[in-house]
Design a protein around this motif. Structure first.
Motif, PDB file in Angstrom:
ATOM      1  N   GLN A  12       0.749  -1.224  -0.139  1.00  0.00           N
ATOM      2  CA  GLN A  12      -0.208   0.215  -0.066  1.00  0.00           C
ATOM      3  C   GLN A  12       0.652   1.096   0.243  1.00  0.00           C
ATOM      4  O   GLN A  12       0.899   1.630  -0.673  1.00  0.00           O
ATOM      5  CB  GLN A  12      -0.740  -0.157   1.214  1.00  0.00           C
ATOM      6  CG  GLN A  12      -1.183   1.288   1.822  1.00  0.00           C
ATOM      7  CD  GLN A  12      -2.604   1.264   2.396  1.00  0.00           C
ATOM      8  OE1 GLN A  12      -2.133   0.263   3.412  1.00  0.00           O
ATOM      9  NE2 GLN A  12      -3.734   2.043   2.474  1.00  0.00           N
ATOM     10  N   GLN A  13       2.304   1.068   1.017  1.00  0.00           N
ATOM     11  CA  GLN A  13       2.723   2.274   1.249  1.00  0.00           C
ATOM     12  C   GLN A  13       3.564   2.484  -0.844  1.00  0.00           C
ATOM     13  O   GLN A  13       3.751   3.827  -1.105  1.00  0.00           O
ATOM     14  CB  GLN A  13       4.011   1.767   1.923  1.00  0.00           C
ATOM     15  CG  GLN A  13       3.172   2.495   3.345  1.00  0.00           C
ATOM     16  CD  GLN A  13       4.257   1.809   4.260  1.00  0.00           C
ATOM     17  OE1 GLN A  13       5.279   1.972   4.366  1.00  0.00           O
ATOM     18  NE2 GLN A  13       4.147   2.444   5.913  1.00  0.00           N
ATOM     19  N   GLN A  14       4.066   1.377  -0.912  1.00  0.00           N
ATOM     20  CA  GLN A  14       4.929   1.694  -2.378  1.00  0.00           C
ATOM     21  C   GLN A  14       3.638   2.402  -3.379  1.00  0.00           C
ATOM     22  O   GLN A  14       3.760   3.009  -4.547  1.00  0.00           O
ATOM     23  CB  GLN A  14       4.579   0.553  -2.954  1.00  0.00           C
ATOM     24  CG  GLN A  14       5.747   0.717  -4.376  1.00  0.00           C
ATOM     25  CD  GLN A  14       6.142  -1.283  -4.341  1.00  0.00           C
ATOM     26  OE1 GLN A  14       6.042  -2.178  -4.130  1.00  0.00           O
ATOM     27  NE2 GLN A  14       7.094  -1.691  -5.875  1.00  0.00           N
ATOM     28  N   GLN A  18       3.892   5.781  -5.666  1.00  0.00           N
ATOM     29  CA  GLN A  18       4.221   5.489  -7.535  1.00  0.00           C
ATOM     30  C   GLN A  18       2.965   6.635  -7.736  1.00  0.00           C
ATOM     31  O   GLN A  18       3.172   7.036  -8.515  1.00  0.00           O
ATOM     32  CB  GLN A  18       3.450   4.688  -7.457  1.00  0.00           C
ATOM     33  CG  GLN A  18       4.706   3.071  -7.465  1.00  0.00           C
ATOM     34  CD  GLN A  18       4.516   1.924  -8.071  1.00  0.00           C
ATOM     35  OE1 GLN A  18       3.244   1.546  -8.109  1.00  0.00           O
ATOM     36  NE2 GLN A  18       5.880   1.190  -8.395  1.00  0.00           N
ATOM     37  N   GLN A  19       1.624   6.394  -6.696  1.00  0.00           N
ATOM     38  CA  GLN A  19       0.575   7.484  -7.723  1.00  0.00           C
ATOM     39  C   GLN A  19       1.559   8.622  -6.857  1.00  0.00           C
ATOM     40  O   GLN A  19       0.618   9.709  -7.604  1.00  0.00           O
ATOM     41  CB  GLN A  19      -0.349   7.039  -6.551  1.00  0.00           C
ATOM     42  CG  GLN A  19      -1.696   8.152  -6.651  1.00  0.00           C
ATOM     43  CD  GLN A  19      -2.133   7.499  -8.088  1.00  0.00           C
ATOM     44  OE1 GLN A  19      -2.252   6.821  -8.198  1.00  0.00           O
ATOM     45  NE2 GLN A  19      -2.713   9.154  -8.583  1.00  0.00           N
ATOM     46  N   GLN A  20       1.714   8.612  -6.133  1.00  0.00           N
ATOM     47  CA  GLN A  20       2.369  11.117  -5.599  1.00  0.00           C
ATOM     48  C   GLN A  20       3.931  10.288  -7.429  1.00  0.00           C
ATOM     49  O   GLN A  20       3.685  12.121  -7.662  1.00  0.00           O
ATOM     50  CB  GLN A  20       3.459  10.814  -4.059  1.00  0.00           C
ATOM     51  CG  GLN A  20       2.462  10.748  -3.455  1.00  0.00           C
ATOM     52  CD  GLN A  20       3.056  10.758  -2.186  1.00  0.00           C
ATOM     53  OE1 GLN A  20       4.716  10.120  -2.305  1.00  0.00           O
ATOM     54  NE2 GLN A  20       1.927  11.310  -0.994  1.00  0.00           N
ATOM     55  N   VAL A  21       4.357   9.914  -7.680  1.00  0.00           N
ATOM     56  CA  VAL A  21       5.802  10.362  -8.669  1.00  0.00           C
ATOM     57  C   VAL A  21       4.563  10.663  -9.530  1.00  0.00           C
ATOM     58  O   VAL A  21       5.058  11.197 -10.629  1.00  0.00           O
ATOM     59  CB  VAL A  21       6.428   8.757  -8.322  1.00  0.00           C
ATOM     60  CG1 VAL A  21       7.092   8.781 -10.254  1.00  0.00           C
ATOM     61  CG2 VAL A  21       7.665   9.727  -7.351  1.00  0.00           C
ATOM     62  N   ALA A  22       3.233  10.013  -9.897  1.00  0.00           N
ATOM     63  CA  ALA A  22       2.799   9.776 -11.655  1.00  0.00           C
ATOM     64  C   ALA A  22       2.186  11.154 -11.646  1.00  0.00           C
ATOM     65  O   ALA A  22       1.789  11.609 -12.728  1.00  0.00           O
ATOM     66  CB  ALA A  22       1.747   8.469 -11.218  1.00  0.00           C
TER      67      ALA A  22
END
Length: 65
Positions: A12-14, A18-22
């Motif tokens: 979930q943290q990963q 990934q969502q923040q980077v995207a």
């Protein structure tokens, strides 16, 4: 703690990272596209501004000199 629960929390943290980077990359892409559009529109405005000058200005240009 159950290892399955630990793995789920880590996944979930990963996913959140990934969502923040995207989201960050999407914002940069949109900003870049906005800049390109504003550049193109700015060029059109400069061209249109020649309509207010006197006759003969911006007509023929002699480059043979």
């Amino acid at each position: 703690m159950d290892m399955g629960l630990v793995a789920a929390v880590m996944a979930q943290q990963q996913g959140a990272v990934q969502q923040q980077v995207a989201t960050s990359m999407l914002k940069q892409n949109l900003d870049s596209q906005k800049s390109a559009v504003l550049t193109l529109l700015g060029g059109a405005q400069q061209t249109l501004s020649l309509a207010n000058v006197g006759p003969g200005v911006g007509g023929n240009l002699n480059i043979a000199a």
